[in-house]
Structures are given as C-alpha cells and as structure tokens.
Design an enzyme around this catalytic site. Structure first.
Site, PDB file in Angstrom:
ATOM      1  N   HIS A 175       0.845  -1.190   0.000  1.00  0.00           N
ATOM      2  CA  HIS A 175       0.000   0.000   0.000  1.00  0.00           C
ATOM      3  C   HIS A 175       0.877   1.234   0.000  1.00  0.00           C
ATOM      4  CE1 HIS A 175      -3.215   2.787   1.010  1.00  0.00           C
ATOM      5  NE2 HIS A 175      -4.015   1.854   0.550  1.00  0.00           N
ATOM      6  N   ASP A 225      -7.910  -5.722   0.093  1.00  0.00           N
ATOM      7  CA  ASP A 225      -8.358  -6.488  -1.069  1.00  0.00           C
ATOM      8  C   ASP A 225      -7.934  -7.940  -1.035  1.00  0.00           C
ATOM      9  OD1 ASP A 225      -9.722  -4.435  -2.241  1.00  0.00           O
ATOM     10  OD2 ASP A 225      -7.908  -3.605  -3.129  1.00  0.00           O
TER      11      ASP A 225
HETATM   12  N1  CMC Z   1       4.124  -7.370  -4.985  1.00  0.00           N
HETATM   13  C1  CMC Z   1       5.456  -7.374  -5.167  1.00  0.00           C
HETATM   14  N2  CMC Z   1       6.247  -6.305  -5.021  1.00  0.00           N
HETATM   15  C2  CMC Z   1       5.646  -5.180  -4.637  1.00  0.00           C
HETATM   16  C3  CMC Z   1       4.251  -5.087  -4.405  1.00  0.00           C
HETATM   17  C4  CMC Z   1       3.491  -6.241  -4.587  1.00  0.00           C
HETATM   18  N3  CMC Z   1       2.183  -6.240  -4.398  1.00  0.00           N
HETATM   19  N4  CMC Z   1       3.939  -3.820  -4.049  1.00  0.00           N
HETATM   20  C5  CMC Z   1       5.093  -3.139  -4.049  1.00  0.00           C
HETATM   21  N5  CMC Z   1       6.125  -3.957  -4.397  1.00  0.00           N
HETATM   22  C6  CMC Z   1       7.551  -3.607  -4.444  1.00  0.00           C
HETATM   23  C7  CMC Z   1       7.902  -2.822  -5.686  1.00  0.00           C
HETATM   24  O1  CMC Z   1       8.298  -3.680  -6.735  1.00  0.00           O
HETATM   25  C8  CMC Z   1       8.998  -1.938  -5.182  1.00  0.00           C
HETATM   26  O2  CMC Z   1      10.170  -2.713  -5.090  1.00  0.00           O
HETATM   27  P1  CMC Z   1      11.616  -2.058  -5.422  1.00  0.00           P
HETATM   28  O3  CMC Z   1      11.805  -1.005  -4.351  1.00  0.00           O
HETATM   29  O4  CMC Z   1      12.577  -3.177  -5.333  1.00  0.00           O
HETATM   30  O5  CMC Z   1      11.510  -1.474  -6.792  1.00  0.00           O
HETATM   31  C9  CMC Z   1       8.580  -1.602  -3.758  1.00  0.00           C
HETATM   32  O6  CMC Z   1       7.782  -2.721  -3.344  1.00  0.00           O
HETATM   33  C10 CMC Z   1       7.781  -0.324  -3.627  1.00  0.00           C
HETATM   34  O7  CMC Z   1       6.698  -0.405  -4.548  1.00  0.00           O
HETATM   35  P2  CMC Z   1       6.007   0.828  -5.234  1.00  0.00           P
HETATM   36  O8  CMC Z   1       5.309   0.371  -6.465  1.00  0.00           O
HETATM   37  O9  CMC Z   1       7.007   1.935  -5.366  1.00  0.00           O
HETATM   38  O10 CMC Z   1       4.989   1.245  -4.105  1.00  0.00           O
HETATM   39  P3  CMC Z   1       3.747   2.178  -4.319  1.00  0.00           P
HETATM   40  O11 CMC Z   1       3.504   2.820  -3.016  1.00  0.00           O
HETATM   41  O12 CMC Z   1       3.899   3.048  -5.503  1.00  0.00           O
HETATM   42  O13 CMC Z   1       2.615   1.107  -4.670  1.00  0.00           O
HETATM   43  C11 CMC Z   1       0.695  -0.226  -4.649  1.00  0.00           C
HETATM   44  C12 CMC Z   1       1.533   0.803  -3.892  1.00  0.00           C
HETATM   45  C13 CMC Z   1      -0.589  -0.516  -3.863  1.00  0.00           C
HETATM   46  C14 CMC Z   1       0.305   0.310  -6.032  1.00  0.00           C
HETATM   47  C15 CMC Z   1       1.538  -1.535  -4.794  1.00  0.00           C
HETATM   48  O14 CMC Z   1       1.897  -2.029  -3.524  1.00  0.00           O
HETATM   49  C16 CMC Z   1       0.811  -2.613  -5.587  1.00  0.00           C
HETATM   50  O15 CMC Z   1       0.852  -2.597  -6.826  1.00  0.00           O
HETATM   51  N6  CMC Z   1       0.128  -3.576  -4.888  1.00  0.00           N
HETATM   52  C17 CMC Z   1      -0.643  -4.575  -5.575  1.00  0.00           C
HETATM   53  C18 CMC Z   1      -1.966  -3.992  -5.981  1.00  0.00           C
HETATM   54  C19 CMC Z   1      -2.902  -3.837  -4.814  1.00  0.00           C
HETATM   55  O16 CMC Z   1      -3.097  -4.755  -4.018  1.00  0.00           O
HETATM   56  N7  CMC Z   1      -3.535  -2.654  -4.741  1.00  0.00           N
HETATM   57  C20 CMC Z   1      -4.576  -2.382  -3.738  1.00  0.00           C
HETATM   58  C21 CMC Z   1      -4.242  -1.254  -2.835  1.00  0.00           C
HETATM   59  S1  CMC Z   1      -5.382  -1.233  -1.449  1.00  0.00           S
HETATM   60  C22 CMC Z   1      -6.871  -0.777  -2.152  1.00  0.00           C
HETATM   61  C23 CMC Z   1      -6.936   0.652  -2.429  1.00  0.00           C
HETATM   62  O17 CMC Z   1      -6.819   1.460  -1.462  1.00  0.00           O
HETATM   63  O18 CMC Z   1      -7.159   1.008  -3.605  1.00  0.00           O
END
Ligand code: CMC
Length: 429
Positions: free
Chosen positions: A311, A369
């Site tokens: 998240h 989720d």
């Molecule tokens: N699986 C594997 N790796 C992950 C995941 C994941 N679900 N989420 C983040 N990472 C890794 C990412 O690859 C990155 O690694 P590195 O630093 O080595 O490059 C690191 O963690 C930070 O990730 P980020 O993409 O920079 O983090 P963010 O804050 O931009 O993303 C997120 C947040 C929710 C988009 C992401 O965690 C994600 O894609 N999760 C899966 C989708 C999901 O479950 N979304 C629902 C969110 S809750 C409902 C809502 O409020 O909408």
C-alpha cells in the site's frame, strides 16, 4: 489556515525564500508552496504526489506507520463493530454520527431514492451483455446527469445534497442492474422495507420465481465491506473526483470519473486481480506452487505482483485487512466453507509472504483487497463485480470530499504544472 512556522528554501544563487508551515490535527506538517512560483519562477516536481498534500481535509486520517484509519476521528475498528453503513455515510457527509432522529430521517431520505428512472434500463440495454460491470457502471453513473437535471449545480448546496442522496441510494440499484443484465436475469426493483445492504443483496440475488431469504450474517459482512471502503483520504479516485469537480462540472460526472479511476488494478481493481491471482495459482498446482509464484513476484523482470499486498500509505499493516480477515472467517463458517481451497491458499500465501525478506524489507503487508475478494466470492458476488461493489461503497467518500472542496473558500480549479522535456521550438518546413 494560520502558519505556525516557516521553512526557508535557499536557491543555488543564494536567494532565500520563506515558506509558511502549517500543522494539522495529526500527521506531518506541510510547507505552503503556493507562492513559490511567483517568488522564484520555479515549480516543485512531485509526480505521484509522493510528498504533496493536495488539500486540507477534515474527513479521513490515515497513519500508515501505525496502521490507523480514522473517519472523522473515529477508528475504523469501532465503526466497523458498532455502526452500520448508513450511519457511516452520515458521519462522512455531515461530520458527526447521527442521533436516533437524524438516523431515522437519513435512512428515510436514502430509502426514498432507491429507484432509478425507468428509462435507465433502456440505456443499460445498449451495452453488450459481456461488458465489464465497471464499463457499465462508468456509463450508468455518468448517465445520471442526463436523468436528474434538477440536481446538477455543484455550487448550489441544496442540489448537491439531493445529488448526494440520489447517488448513495441509487448506486446499489445500478450495480445490481449491471449484474442482472450480464447474467440475463430480470431486473429486481428495490424493496424499501429492507435495510440498505439487505435490499442490495435482494436486488442482486432474488429472482421473480422464488422468495429471497436475507441472511443476516452475509448482510452484516457486506455492510462491513461497504464501511471499510467508504473513504480513504486523497487516493487516486478521490483525487480524480476532486480534480474533475474543480472545473465546476456536475456531481454525477465527477463521481463517474471516480468510478473510471477506481477500475484500475493498482487501485480498486486489485480485489478482482487478487482473486484471479489465487485462481491462477490454484489452477497451476495450488499450495505446492506458492514458492514458484513468489519467486516470480520477486523477479524484477516478470512484472508479476502479489495482488492484495502493499500500500502506498500503510507500511505496517492495513487495519481494514485485519477486519476483513475476521469477516472472512465469519462468512466461511456461516456457509460451511471453512475448508474452501482458495481461502486455504490465501492463508498459506500470506504466511509465506509475511516471512519472506523481500516483503518484510519493503514493508509489504496484506491490504483490504486480499480478503475482500474471498468474502465477496463466498457471498456469491461474481469476481467481475468486485470493483463495482467498491465503487458503490466509495461513492459516499467521494461525495463528502467533493462537498468539502466546494465549500472551501480557498478552492480553485486544479491545474498542475509540468517540467517540459520535449523538443525546443521548431518550424514546420
Ligand atoms: N508485490 C510485489 N512487489 C511489490 C508489491 C506487490 N504487491 N507492491 C510493491 N512492491 C515492491 C515494488 O516492486 C517496489 O520494489 P523495489 O523497491 O525493489 O523497486 C517496492 O515494493 C515499492 O513499490 P512501489 O510500487 O514503489 O509502491 P507504491 O507505493 O507506488 O505502490 C501499490 C503501492 C498498492 C500500487 C503496490 O503495492 C501494488 O501494486 N500492490 C498490488 C496492488 C494492490 O493490491 N492494490 C490495492 C491497494 S489497497 C486498495 C486501495 O486502497 O485502492
């Protein structure tokens, strides 16, 4: 807002600029950079809003490190355990929990608006039967502006109030219509002697040929899903609604923009993606194959993410996930599905991920989720409808945020700037 301090920014050329600093009730202080461009000719650069507060708000507070979520100051756990969804709607919209009289009046007002314009079903019929429910929902919600022209003026408080009640009341009817249309069953009209969530379940699952029995455990579970999804501060869809409404467009159009944004798999679409991910692992060998799947997730070249994990704000745990996990147990017990293979798989996956250094070091925990899909599936809601259920629940949050923005005397049309890195001026030859 009154500044309670200042930050001084010193540019390379030695110019120092004082910027006001404000403190909120909770959370980080903010540096007010509104005059920065005027004073320095420079913009700030923050794609993805990693360090930018786009507004001030009194509605929802998240402490990502503590794993805390408050609606109008009340912890989500207390609201989920002691209130129903319409009480929470009232709280989000008006700032306080309703007293018994206010509650009765609010329920009556919402209930009075559950039917949609009959012509709406002809609009619905224009869609292909296999259209994704979120495509249909984006269309239907946007189309409300064509059906309710008397509540379109965003700057008229009374009209905003009517459109708010209409949206909250009609979203369940529209969602159920979108579902019935896909499965080819007759549309079921609302029944106003039922509560908000029971009525929605009846519109979803009743058929004219049989009486529909409301199951209180399942109603309570879905109501809890609605409460947990009702608002979440300045996330992508909420910011979309604010930005869209900042142009002065009508409330239905702004909420339709929120629905469209929510559809994405990184946001509301994650519950659908999480369940599809579980199905895929199940199909390819189940629990035995979790190791392989996790290896794929960790491989930077694979583009595979563990859906339902991670998240932007919660870096400890998502308090909604904890509540949803509880609900998941209750629903599976009620339905005698404790041995459900998908649930077992989810538990095993969660355990392995929580022990794996990749997830631990990046502070990746299950989000709401991860479990909400299993609960919805057990209730009988098809996977493709999950995000529409999220949209139904989030509508009240979007409206509360939109109302707050319009009432803010400092409100302006949202107009981000950019760092232009394209061609220099050139001539067509
Ligand atoms: N699986 C594997 N790796 C992950 C995941 C994941 N679900 N989420 C983040 N990472 C890794 C990412 O690859 C990155 O690694 P590195 O630093 O080595 O490059 C690191 O963690 C930070 O990730 P980020 O993409 O920079 O983090 P963010 O804050 O931009 O993303 C997120 C947040 C929710 C988009 C992401 O965690 C994600 O894609 N999760 C899966 C989708 C999901 O479950 N979304 C629902 C969110 S809750 C409902 C809502 O409020 O909408």
């Amino acid at each position: 807002m009154n500044a309670n301090g200042k930050a001084t920014l010193t540019l390379q050329n030695g110019t120092a600029v004082d910027l006001p600093v404000y403190s909120g009730a909770h959370g980080p202080d903010v540096i007010d950079i509104r005059k920065l461009y005027g004073q320095t000719g420079m913009f700030t650069y923050d794609p993805g809003f990693m360090s930018t507060a786009s507004c001030n708000s009194t509605i929802t507070f998240i402490d990502g490190d503590k794993g805390e979520l408050l609606y109008r100051g009340y912890p989500i756990e207390q609201l989920a355990n002691n209130c129903d969804f319409l009480q929470v709607c009232y709280l989000l919209l008006y700032g306080e929990l309703p007293n018994p009289e206010q509650r009765k009046d609010f329920v009556a007002r919402v209930t009075n608006h559950t039917m949609v314009h009959e012509q709406m079903q002809f609009f619905l019929r224009g869609f292909r039967r296999d259209a994704h429910p979120m495509a249909v929902m984006t269309g239907l919600v946007g189309a409300m502006s064509a059906f309710y022209p008397d509540s379109m003026n965003l700057h008229d408080k009374e009209q905003r109030e009517i459109s708010a009640i209409r949206l909250i009341a009609k979203l369940p009817t529209l969602t159920a219509m979108a579902y019935k249309y896909t499965v080819g069953q007759p549309l079921i009209y609302p029944r106003n002697d039922l509560g908000y969530t029971a009525n929605f379940m009846r519109m979803m699952f009743a058929v004219p040929a049989e009486e529909y029995k409301v199951n209180d455990v399942l109603v309570r579970a879905l109501d809890r899903i609605f409460i947990l999804h009702a608002d979440h501060e300045q996330n992508a869809s909420t910011s979309t609604v604010r930005l869209c409404a900042s142009s002065g467009t009508n409330p239905f159009a702004a909420i339709a923009a929120g629905v469209a944004c929510l559809w994405g798999p990184a946001h509301g679409g994650a519950n659908e993606a999480a369940l599809n991910m579980l199905y895929d692992i199940q199909k390819n060998g189940g629990v035995e194959k979790i190791g392989e799947f996790i290896a794929q997730v960790k491989d930077k070249n694979s583009n595979v993410r563990l859906m339902g994990f991670g998240h932007r704000v919660y870096k400890n745990y998502d308090p909604r996930a904890k509540l949803m996990r509880e609900t998941c147990h209750e629903v599976l017990n009620e339905l005698g599905l404790q041995g459900d293979p998908l649930f077992k798989l989810a538990m095993a996956l969660e355990k392995i991920a929580l022990e794996d250094d990749y997830f631990v070091s990046r502070k990746l925990y299950p989000n709401v989720d991860f479990y909400s899909g299993i609960v919805q599936k057990a209730i009988g809601i098809p996977v493709s409808l999950f995000t529409a259920i999220f949209a139904l629940a989030r509508t009240v949050g979007w409206i509360a945020q939109l109302n707050e923005m319009i009432a803010d005397p400092e409100y302006k049309i949202g107009r981000p700037r950019q760092l232009y890195v394209g061609s220099q001026r050139r001539d067509v030859k």
